[in-house]
Write a protein that holds these residues in place. Structure first.
Motif, PDB file in Angstrom:
ATOM      1  N   TYR A   1      48.502  41.237  45.192  1.00 59.33           N
ATOM      2  CA  TYR A   1      48.647  40.002  44.427  1.00 59.33           C
ATOM      3  C   TYR A   1      50.003  39.332  44.703  1.00 59.33           C
ATOM      4  CZ  TYR A   1      49.011  36.711  40.595  1.00 59.33           C
ATOM      5  OH  TYR A   1      49.193  35.563  39.870  1.00 59.33           O
ATOM      6  N   ARG A   2      51.033  40.152  44.807  1.00 60.04           N
ATOM      7  CA  ARG A   2      52.365  39.571  44.989  1.00 60.04           C
ATOM      8  C   ARG A   2      52.597  39.037  46.402  1.00 60.04           C
ATOM      9  NH1 ARG A   2      54.714  39.069  40.638  1.00 60.04           N
ATOM     10  NH2 ARG A   2      54.469  40.549  38.946  1.00 60.04           N
ATOM     11  N   ILE A   3      51.846  39.540  47.357  1.00 62.74           N
ATOM     12  CA  ILE A   3      52.039  38.974  48.704  1.00 62.74           C
ATOM     13  C   ILE A   3      51.075  37.829  48.990  1.00 62.74           C
ATOM     14  CG2 ILE A   3      53.144  40.996  49.722  1.00 62.74           C
ATOM     15  CD1 ILE A   3      50.549  41.768  51.032  1.00 62.74           C
ATOM     16  N   THR A   4      49.909  37.821  48.337  1.00 58.18           N
ATOM     17  CA  THR A   4      48.979  36.703  48.571  1.00 58.18           C
ATOM     18  C   THR A   4      49.189  35.601  47.553  1.00 58.18           C
ATOM     19  OG1 THR A   4      47.276  37.688  47.149  1.00 58.18           O
ATOM     20  CG2 THR A   4      47.197  38.223  49.502  1.00 58.18           C
ATOM     21  N   TYR A   5      49.681  35.987  46.389  1.00 54.42           N
ATOM     22  CA  TYR A   5      49.938  35.051  45.310  1.00 54.42           C
ATOM     23  C   TYR A   5      48.636  34.386  44.849  1.00 54.42           C
ATOM     24  CZ  TYR A   5      53.038  31.991  42.587  1.00 54.42           C
ATOM     25  OH  TYR A   5      53.696  31.346  41.569  1.00 54.42           O
ATOM     26  N   ASP A   6      47.551  35.122  44.972  1.00 54.06           N
ATOM     27  CA  ASP A   6      46.246  34.585  44.589  1.00 54.06           C
ATOM     28  C   ASP A   6      45.338  35.753  44.197  1.00 54.06           C
ATOM     29  OD1 ASP A   6      44.162  32.280  44.793  1.00 54.06           O
ATOM     30  OD2 ASP A   6      43.282  33.949  45.895  1.00 54.06           O
ATOM     31  N   GLU A   7      44.715  35.631  43.037  1.00 52.20           N
ATOM     32  CA  GLU A   7      43.948  36.759  42.499  1.00 52.20           C
ATOM     33  C   GLU A   7      42.740  37.122  43.366  1.00 52.20           C
ATOM     34  OE1 GLU A   7      42.328  37.533  38.099  1.00 52.20           O
ATOM     35  OE2 GLU A   7      44.368  36.744  38.237  1.00 52.20           O
ATOM     36  N   ASP A   8      41.986  36.115  43.781  1.00 48.43           N
ATOM     37  CA  ASP A   8      40.799  36.395  44.603  1.00 48.43           C
ATOM     38  C   ASP A   8      41.180  36.987  45.959  1.00 48.43           C
ATOM     39  OD1 ASP A   8      39.031  35.554  42.667  1.00 48.43           O
ATOM     40  OD2 ASP A   8      38.994  33.476  43.390  1.00 48.43           O
ATOM     41  N   SER A   9      42.227  36.446  46.534  1.00 53.34           N
ATOM     42  CA  SER A   9      42.688  36.971  47.825  1.00 53.34           C
ATOM     43  C   SER A   9      43.171  38.409  47.679  1.00 53.34           C
ATOM     44  CB  SER A   9      43.832  36.114  48.364  1.00 53.34           C
ATOM     45  OG  SER A   9      43.415  34.791  48.538  1.00 53.34           O
ATOM     46  N   ALA A  10      43.823  38.679  46.563  1.00 56.30           N
ATOM     47  CA  ALA A  10      44.312  40.044  46.313  1.00 56.30           C
ATOM     48  C   ALA A  10      43.139  41.017  46.200  1.00 56.30           C
ATOM     49  CB  ALA A  10      45.152  40.071  45.046  1.00 56.30           C
ATOM     50  N   LYS A  11      42.104  40.581  45.519  1.00 57.41           N
ATOM     51  CA  LYS A  11      40.913  41.438  45.380  1.00 57.41           C
ATOM     52  C   LYS A  11      40.282  41.702  46.744  1.00 57.41           C
ATOM     53  CE  LYS A  11      39.703  39.800  40.744  1.00 57.41           C
ATOM     54  NZ  LYS A  11      38.786  38.913  39.989  1.00 57.41           N
ATOM     55  N   ASP A  12      40.161  40.648  47.543  1.00 60.33           N
ATOM     56  CA  ASP A  12      39.565  40.797  48.884  1.00 60.33           C
ATOM     57  C   ASP A  12      40.396  41.753  49.747  1.00 60.33           C
ATOM     58  OD1 ASP A  12      37.597  39.039  48.209  1.00 60.33           O
ATOM     59  OD2 ASP A  12      38.479  37.311  49.256  1.00 60.33           O
ATOM     60  N   LEU A  13      41.703  41.555  49.689  1.00 57.44           N
ATOM     61  CA  LEU A  13      42.592  42.384  50.500  1.00 57.44           C
ATOM     62  C   LEU A  13      42.535  43.844  50.053  1.00 57.44           C
ATOM     63  CD1 LEU A  13      44.716  42.337  52.757  1.00 57.44           C
ATOM     64  CD2 LEU A  13      46.421  41.670  51.061  1.00 57.44           C
ATOM     65  N   LEU A  14      42.446  44.027  48.764  1.00 51.86           N
ATOM     66  CA  LEU A  14      42.360  45.392  48.215  1.00 51.86           C
ATOM     67  C   LEU A  14      41.065  46.079  48.661  1.00 51.86           C
ATOM     68  CD1 LEU A  14      43.812  47.368  46.163  1.00 51.86           C
ATOM     69  CD2 LEU A  14      42.177  46.518  44.488  1.00 51.86           C
ATOM     70  N   GLN A  15      39.970  45.361  48.523  1.00 53.60           N
ATOM     71  CA  GLN A  15      38.673  45.936  48.924  1.00 53.60           C
ATOM     72  C   GLN A  15      38.666  46.272  50.405  1.00 53.60           C
ATOM     73  OE1 GLN A  15      35.078  43.852  47.430  1.00 53.60           O
ATOM     74  NE2 GLN A  15      36.478  42.778  46.075  1.00 53.60           N
ATOM     75  N   ASP A  16      39.202  45.374  51.182  1.00 55.24           N
ATOM     76  CA  ASP A  16      39.258  45.567  52.616  1.00 55.24           C
ATOM     77  C   ASP A  16      40.114  46.800  52.969  1.00 55.24           C
ATOM     78  OD1 ASP A  16      38.706  44.560  55.268  1.00 55.24           O
ATOM     79  OD2 ASP A  16      40.835  44.073  55.389  1.00 55.24           O
TER      80      ASP A  16
END
Lengths: 100, 198
Positions: B40-55
């Motif tokens: 979240y802190r590097i993407t600064y976006d909740e949806d992007s953070a979720k995607d990055l986490l899942q990936d």
């Protein structure tokens, strides 16, 4: 040979001229301060730091270290720590089942 | 495409399906909140953070045989997430590329450096700051600077661990951290002034 970025750091790491008459902390290196701040100094380095810093109450090295510790502290205490949503956990578990 | 070079440099372990699941649950999942916050802190976006986490977790399981049980799972996961961010996410989202270190170096080689290092930011001003101000100051930093502060100050990684996560020498980790903190201090000083501290 270290890369340029590292060399720049080394070049800037000696805190020169703290400004306090008689202060003998000119030789305090910023890397020592950084290690202290990050809790990564060994016993010998901590002792050296304390010896230097204790002798110079108004030293800018000390001010710098206190500021850095305060900043580190507010980062650790004032930033929200989110919990991952449960639906994301479920999606992750579902995705790894597909790998099998 | 996901770079697996960092996974190939290590000797592969061989796990049964049961062992893989046990490792995933007992060594990977406990770090999921820290990973989410990092994303979240590097993407600064909740949806992007979720995607990055899942990936990241998907890749962690897929390449689990590159992980040695009992070693530093958190650092291993953070490295995958960071690589995923750089290799895929940042390109996909057309984020600005790596920061221009020339600009930074010019600044840090100037006479202003010592001024920054000893800038008058009162500790009591910092204590009165609220989370949003601190968060905004951190988020305002270029992502490469933000990352080293997060890894060191929020996640407590050692310089050596950060060096492995970021694939850069320890000296570079420390110089980047030093620069990031100076920039953050300047941001916080601006906030402190706006709050009336002098």
């Amino acid at each position: 040979m270290k890369d340029k970025e590292a060399q720049d750091y080394l070049d800037s790491c000696i805190i020169n001229q703290c400004g306090t008459p008689g202060c003998d902390s000119h030789g305090v290196k910023l890397d020592l301060v950084q290690k202290i701040i990050d809790g990564q100094a060994n016993e010998e380095e901590s002792k050296l730091y304390n010896e230097i810093i204790d002798g110079c109450i108004n030293c800018k090295c000390r001010q710098y270290c206190e500021q850095e510790l305060a900043i580190k502290n507010i980062l650790q205490t004032k930033l929200d720590r989110k919990r991952v949503p449960l639906d994301v956990v479920e999606k992750i578990k579902t995705s790894i089942i597909k790998i099998i | 495409m996901f770079s697996i070079f960092f996974l190939m440099e290590e000797v592969q372990s061989s796990y049964t399906e049961e062992q893989k699941h046990r490792i995933f649950e007992s060594e990977f999942m406990p770090h999921i909140d820290a990973m989410y916050n990092f994303a979240y802190r590097i993407t600064y976006d909740e949806d992007s953070a979720k995607d990055l986490l899942q990936d990241t977790y998907y890749k962690a399981f897929k390449y689990i045989e590159s992980f040695h049980e009992g070693t530093n799972a958190k650092a291993w996961l953070f490295r995958i997430l960071k690589n995923g961010f750089i290799n895929e996410f940042r390109k996909k989202n057309k984020e600005p590329s790596m920061i221009d270190y020339k600009d930074v170096e010019t600044y840090y080689n100037s006479d202003d450096v010592n001024e920054v290092m000893t800038s008058d930011l009162r500790v009591d001003a910092l204590k009165d700051m609220i989370g949003d101000e601190v968060s905004n100051a951190l988020n305002a930093l270029a992502v490469d600077f933000r990352i080293v502060i997060i890894l060191c100050d929020l996640e407590g990684f050692t310089y050596e661990e950060m060096s492995k996560i970021l694939d850069i020498p320890i000296g570079t980790v420390r110089s980047r951290l030093h620069r990031a903190r100076n920039l953050l201090r300047e941001r916080l000083k601006t906030y402190a002034k706006s709050m009336g501290f002098k």
